[in-house]
Scaffold this motif. Sequence first.
Motif, PDB file in Angstrom:
ATOM      1  N   ASN A 199     -69.758 -29.253  32.476  1.00  0.00           N
ATOM      2  CA  ASN A 199     -70.654 -28.361  31.746  1.00  0.00           C
ATOM      3  C   ASN A 199     -69.947 -27.627  30.625  1.00  0.00           C
ATOM      4  O   ASN A 199     -70.425 -27.550  29.498  1.00  0.00           O
ATOM      5  CB  ASN A 199     -71.193 -27.295  32.710  1.00  0.00           C
ATOM      6  N   LEU A 200     -68.795 -27.072  30.976  1.00  0.00           N
ATOM      7  CA  LEU A 200     -67.990 -26.335  29.994  1.00  0.00           C
ATOM      8  C   LEU A 200     -67.627 -27.259  28.833  1.00  0.00           C
ATOM      9  O   LEU A 200     -67.747 -26.880  27.655  1.00  0.00           O
ATOM     10  CB  LEU A 200     -66.710 -25.813  30.662  1.00  0.00           C
TER      11      LEU A 200
ATOM     12  N   GLU B 220     -68.462 -30.269  38.319  1.00  0.00           N
ATOM     13  CA  GLU B 220     -69.718 -30.009  37.610  1.00  0.00           C
ATOM     14  C   GLU B 220     -69.534 -28.860  36.598  1.00  0.00           C
ATOM     15  O   GLU B 220     -69.978 -28.932  35.452  1.00  0.00           O
ATOM     16  CB  GLU B 220     -70.778 -29.641  38.640  1.00  0.00           C
ATOM     17  N   TRP B 221     -68.841 -27.835  37.042  1.00  0.00           N
ATOM     18  CA  TRP B 221     -68.603 -26.666  36.178  1.00  0.00           C
ATOM     19  C   TRP B 221     -67.794 -27.065  34.949  1.00  0.00           C
ATOM     20  O   TRP B 221     -68.092 -26.660  33.824  1.00  0.00           O
ATOM     21  CB  TRP B 221     -67.887 -25.572  36.986  1.00  0.00           C
TER      22      TRP B 221
ATOM     23  N   GLY C  13     -62.945 -19.199  36.535  1.00  0.00           N
ATOM     24  CA  GLY C  13     -63.674 -19.674  35.363  1.00  0.00           C
ATOM     25  C   GLY C  13     -63.338 -18.884  34.113  1.00  0.00           C
ATOM     26  O   GLY C  13     -63.192 -19.446  33.022  1.00  0.00           O
TER      27      GLY C  13
ATOM     28  N   ALA D 132     -68.291 -29.159  42.965  1.00  0.00           N
ATOM     29  CA  ALA D 132     -68.735 -27.992  42.184  1.00  0.00           C
ATOM     30  C   ALA D 132     -67.779 -27.712  41.030  1.00  0.00           C
ATOM     31  O   ALA D 132     -68.209 -27.383  39.920  1.00  0.00           O
ATOM     32  CB  ALA D 132     -68.853 -26.770  43.093  1.00  0.00           C
ATOM     33  N   ASP D 133     -66.468 -27.839  41.274  1.00  0.00           N
ATOM     34  CA  ASP D 133     -65.472 -27.658  40.201  1.00  0.00           C
ATOM     35  C   ASP D 133     -65.758 -28.642  39.074  1.00  0.00           C
ATOM     36  O   ASP D 133     -65.773 -28.286  37.890  1.00  0.00           O
ATOM     37  CB  ASP D 133     -64.040 -27.976  40.693  1.00  0.00           C
TER      38      ASP D 133
END
Length: 289
Positions: free
Chosen positions: A236-237, A232-233, A205, A229-230
């Motif tokens: 978000n970013l 979603e991250w 990240g 999960a990737d």
Amino acid sequence: MADASLPSGAADLHLHTTFSDGKDTPAELIRRAHALGISAVAVTDHDTLEGLEEAAAAADIAGIELVPGIEFSAHYNLLEVHILGLWVDRRAVALNRLVDEYAAAREERARKMVQRLQKMTIKVDFELVRQKAGNGVIGRPHLAQVLVDIGAVSSFPEAFKRFLGRHAPAYVPKLNLKPEQAIAAIHQAGGLAVLAHGLAGGLGGEHVVALVEMGLDAVEVVHPKFTDADQEWLVNLAEQRGLGQTGGSDWHGEGWSEGKMGDFLVPPPCFQELRERARLKPFAADQQA
Ligand code: AMP
Ligand code: FE
Ligand code: FE
Ligand code: ZN
């Protein structure tokens, strides 16, 4: 027949052709996308713009929107990172200069890899490797194919494991391009600079954030290598930093791909937002060739 279940306006913005390490010619790729009911595609061959002319002609005939693209390999923090350019002007001078430099470096690298293999008593002929690459840029998959053809290995995975992989004895790195240089060339060509498959391939990240701060316009949030999960991250970013959200199947051809074309699409609102972002991009000084 077009797949009626796909939303009109859905886009696959990461695809490879025979001009780099894909199996489909640009025309075949466009026909495949059309048959699947995809509205827009980006042709993003590794380090080359060569396939874009044929792709544009085929897209016109098929009535598909073509986003002219490229996927640069750059080096960052001892890792190889891939930066996509979307909506690049394929006649832009600085971009063409970089692409020419890259092609020459890839030739030289392939020759060195052949020499290493020969020292290991593997009888590979550079001209055969060159032929495999056809009109396109030369890469490790072409070397792998020759190793299979001459019976030195029985499969691609074996070729990479024993000889061509990152930590294998015949590996030679590509042009030492910095992400900033790729981003600058893409911007000078009027394109959006995008982090391809960030978080996959060992990128953490903190690396993704550092790359974004070099001036990226968007990140891929759709890619076959991503876990939920990737994704979603990354979404978000993108939301926090006002970045565009893109992605695609990274299709390399039947049997050569993790992701199937049509299964990894950018939804129409995201695609429209990206197109608008590209349209509003301030024109960086460049001359057309
Ligand atoms: P290059 O750009 O010349 O370094 O070649 C990279 C390409 O080789 C990737 O885009 C893949 O298509 C292919 N590749 C890399 N690693 C492997 C592997 N372990 N098995 C099969 N293909 C691979
Ligand atoms: Fe590839
Ligand atoms: Fe990539
Ligand atoms: Zn790719």
